[in-house]
Design an enzyme around this catalytic site. Structure first.
Site, short mmCIF file in Angstrom:
data_model
loop_
_atom_site.label_atom_id
_atom_site.label_comp_id
_atom_site.label_asym_id
_atom_site.label_seq_id
_atom_site.Cartn_x
_atom_site.Cartn_y
_atom_site.Cartn_z
N MET A 161 0.82 -1.22 0.00
CA MET A 161 0.00 0.00 0.00
C MET A 161 0.85 1.26 0.00
O MET A 161 0.52 2.25 -0.66
CB MET A 161 -0.91 0.02 1.23
N GLY A 162 1.96 1.23 0.73
CA GLY A 162 2.86 2.39 0.75
C GLY A 162 3.40 2.67 -0.64
O GLY A 162 3.55 3.82 -1.05
N ASN B 117 -4.84 -0.53 8.73
CA ASN B 117 -6.05 -1.17 9.23
C ASN B 117 -5.85 -1.49 10.71
O ASN B 117 -4.72 -1.62 11.17
CB ASN B 117 -6.28 -2.51 8.50
N LYS C 234 -14.44 -0.97 9.61
CA LYS C 234 -13.53 -1.75 8.78
C LYS C 234 -12.87 -2.86 9.60
O LYS C 234 -12.71 -4.00 9.13
CB LYS C 234 -12.47 -0.84 8.14
N ASN D 79 -11.26 -12.02 7.78
CA ASN D 79 -9.82 -12.32 7.75
C ASN D 79 -9.49 -13.58 8.55
O ASN D 79 -8.92 -14.53 8.02
CB ASN D 79 -9.03 -11.14 8.33
N GLU E 270 -1.96 -9.31 11.51
CA GLU E 270 -2.36 -8.15 12.32
C GLU E 270 -3.46 -8.52 13.32
O GLU E 270 -4.15 -7.63 13.82
CB GLU E 270 -2.83 -7.02 11.38
P1 NAD Z 1 2.96 -5.13 3.31
O1 NAD Z 1 3.09 -6.43 4.00
O2 NAD Z 1 2.98 -5.12 1.83
O3 NAD Z 1 4.10 -4.14 3.81
C1 NAD Z 1 4.29 -3.89 5.17
C2 NAD Z 1 5.80 -4.00 5.48
O4 NAD Z 1 6.22 -5.35 5.33
C3 NAD Z 1 6.66 -3.17 4.56
O5 NAD Z 1 7.70 -2.63 5.34
C4 NAD Z 1 7.18 -4.19 3.56
O6 NAD Z 1 8.40 -3.86 2.99
C5 NAD Z 1 7.32 -5.40 4.43
N1 NAD Z 1 7.22 -6.61 3.60
C6 NAD Z 1 6.30 -6.90 2.65
N2 NAD Z 1 6.53 -8.12 2.11
C7 NAD Z 1 7.63 -8.60 2.75
C8 NAD Z 1 8.36 -9.81 2.65
N3 NAD Z 1 8.00 -10.78 1.80
N4 NAD Z 1 9.44 -9.98 3.46
C9 NAD Z 1 9.82 -9.03 4.33
N5 NAD Z 1 9.15 -7.85 4.48
C10 NAD Z 1 8.08 -7.65 3.71
O7 NAD Z 1 1.65 -4.45 3.92
P2 NAD Z 1 0.48 -3.66 3.18
O8 NAD Z 1 -0.39 -4.62 2.49
O9 NAD Z 1 1.07 -2.54 2.44
O10 NAD Z 1 -0.33 -3.11 4.43
C11 NAD Z 1 0.06 -1.95 5.18
C12 NAD Z 1 -1.15 -1.52 6.02
O11 NAD Z 1 -2.20 -1.13 5.12
C13 NAD Z 1 -1.72 -2.63 6.89
O12 NAD Z 1 -2.24 -2.09 8.08
C14 NAD Z 1 -2.87 -3.18 6.03
O13 NAD Z 1 -3.84 -3.83 6.80
C15 NAD Z 1 -3.37 -1.89 5.40
N6 NAD Z 1 -4.10 -2.07 4.13
C16 NAD Z 1 -3.59 -2.85 3.13
C17 NAD Z 1 -4.31 -2.98 1.95
C18 NAD Z 1 -3.78 -3.80 0.80
O14 NAD Z 1 -4.52 -4.02 -0.17
N7 NAD Z 1 -2.53 -4.24 0.79
C19 NAD Z 1 -5.53 -2.31 1.79
C20 NAD Z 1 -5.98 -1.49 2.83
C21 NAD Z 1 -5.27 -1.37 4.00
#
Ligand code: NAD
Length: 313
Positions: free
Chosen positions: A11-12, A106, A188, A196, A274
């Site tokens: 998401m970032g 979330n 949410k 989940n 989470e």
């Molecule tokens: P993500 O797991 O993609 O990223 C979170 C962190 O984990 C980052 O620092 C990332 O670099 C690290 N990461 C990701 N994959 C990795 C791996 N294989 N090995 C090591 N590190 C890893 O998380 P996200 O999906 O971006 O979610 C971030 C927040 O946004 C959460 O609170 C989530 O619930 C919320 N959110 C996500 C979505 C979505 O569709 N992804 C939608 C709405 C809200």
């Protein structure tokens, strides 16, 4: 606007890319070494449905964030819930007295965590219907569309929140100024708190869960637990509305064939979940208010047991 993305995972990466494309100055902060290396070497790849973009965004580990990167106008928090506190401990150098933090994670309990690092007047909270995934380090898969609700926690923060709204509007992120973001966060969390954990433990997609004989009873019981605890926290969840929102996701033409993110994190990728910030938060808050939440407690413990069995990291 100068914007730091604290937690540049799926998401970032999406939000950072879209803000960068709208000419904002974006820096990424993340802890995953392979991701940092890939973005430094090849740029951040954003694979949209019909095109691909490569953005050469600066990316730092939290430890590398030093005073040089100060004067960031906005930090967007998008770590996983369990990474939020340590991220903010480490990025203090970029948080000046005028820096705002916008939390888009979330889950529940993030207000308490962020309030340790940032005054309430500088905090914005939100929820989003955008989604994102990672195909691998440095490579985000960005399908579909969405919107973002946002609201300042204290009235002093409204003027800057409206500026952020404008910046998000120009980036095509479809922002909406919320008049009750805490309600949206609880709603949410409640939707996530049913689908989940249950789909993960039952090893099924949303439609298969929805077709189960016991689905309605399971959902209603968990929503009731969320609503009882939310009430003690000043939020009146509209239970029939939340249940309708959950049941709407069973449709195979919308999200039915989808496996929730917790399933993908834990079952597919053996990553920690989470759960402590969703059902676990309701269980702990319930204890504080002397409200029994046996389904949330059980589901939290089952997910932790599964994390242990799968040696999740
Ligand atoms: P993500 O797991 O993609 O990223 C979170 C962190 O984990 C980052 O620092 C990332 O670099 C690290 N990461 C990701 N994959 C990795 C791996 N294989 N090995 C090591 N590190 C890893 O998380 P996200 O999906 O971006 O979610 C971030 C927040 O946004 C959460 O609170 C989530 O619930 C919320 N959110 C996500 C979505 C979505 O569709 N992804 C939608 C709405 C809200």
């Amino acid at each position: 606007m100068k914007i730091a993305i604290a937690g540049a995972g799926a998401m970032g990466s999406r939000i950072g890319l879209m803000l960068h494309q709208a000419n904002n100055e974006v820096i990424l902060i993340d802890r995953w070494p392979d991701h940092i290396q890939a973005i430094r070497e090849k740029g951040l790849i954003g694979e949209f449905e019909d095109h691909e973009v490569v953005a050469h965004l600066p990316i730092y580990s939290p430890e590398e964030i030093v005073e040089d990167h100060a004067n960031v106008d906005l930090v967007i928090a998008l770590t996983k819930s369990m990474q939020l506190e340590s991220m903010f401990q480490d990025i203090q150098p970029i948080i000046g007295k005028d820096t705002f933090v916008f939390c888009l994670l979330n889950g529940l309990g993030h207000e308490e965590t962020l309030s340790k690092f940032v005054p309430k007047e500088n905090i914005i909270f939100g929820t989003t219907t955008w989604t994102a995934g990672l195909a691998g380090p440095g490579h985000a898969k960005l399908v579909g569309t969405g919107s973002i609700e946002m609201e300042n926690l204290a009235s002093e923060g409204k003027a800057f929140t409206l500026e952020v709204l404008n910046v998000f509007q120009n980036a095509g992120l479809n922002p909406i100024y919320s008049t009750n973001v805490r309600y949206s966060i609880w709603k949410k969390a409640c939707i996530n708190g049913t689908l989940n954990g249950l789909c993960t433990i039952l090893d099924c997609n949303i439609a298969d869960f929805g077709a189960l004989t016991g689905a309605k009873n399971l959902i209603e019981t968990i929503v009731e637990e969320f609503a009882s605890v939310a009430k003690m926290e000043g939020i009146e969840l509209d239970q029939p509305q939340v249940i309708r929102a959950i049941e709407a996701t069973y449709d195979v033409k919308t999200q039915g064939l989808h496996f929730p993110s917790m399933y993908q994190d834990l079952i597919r990728n053996h990553r920690k979940t989470e759960i402590d910030y969703i059902n676990g938060a309701v269980w702990q808050k319930g204890r504080k208010h002397q409200i029994e939440t046996p389904y949330c407690a059980f589901l939290t413990q089952l997910i932790h047991a599964k994390e242990e069995l799968l040696n999740a990291k």
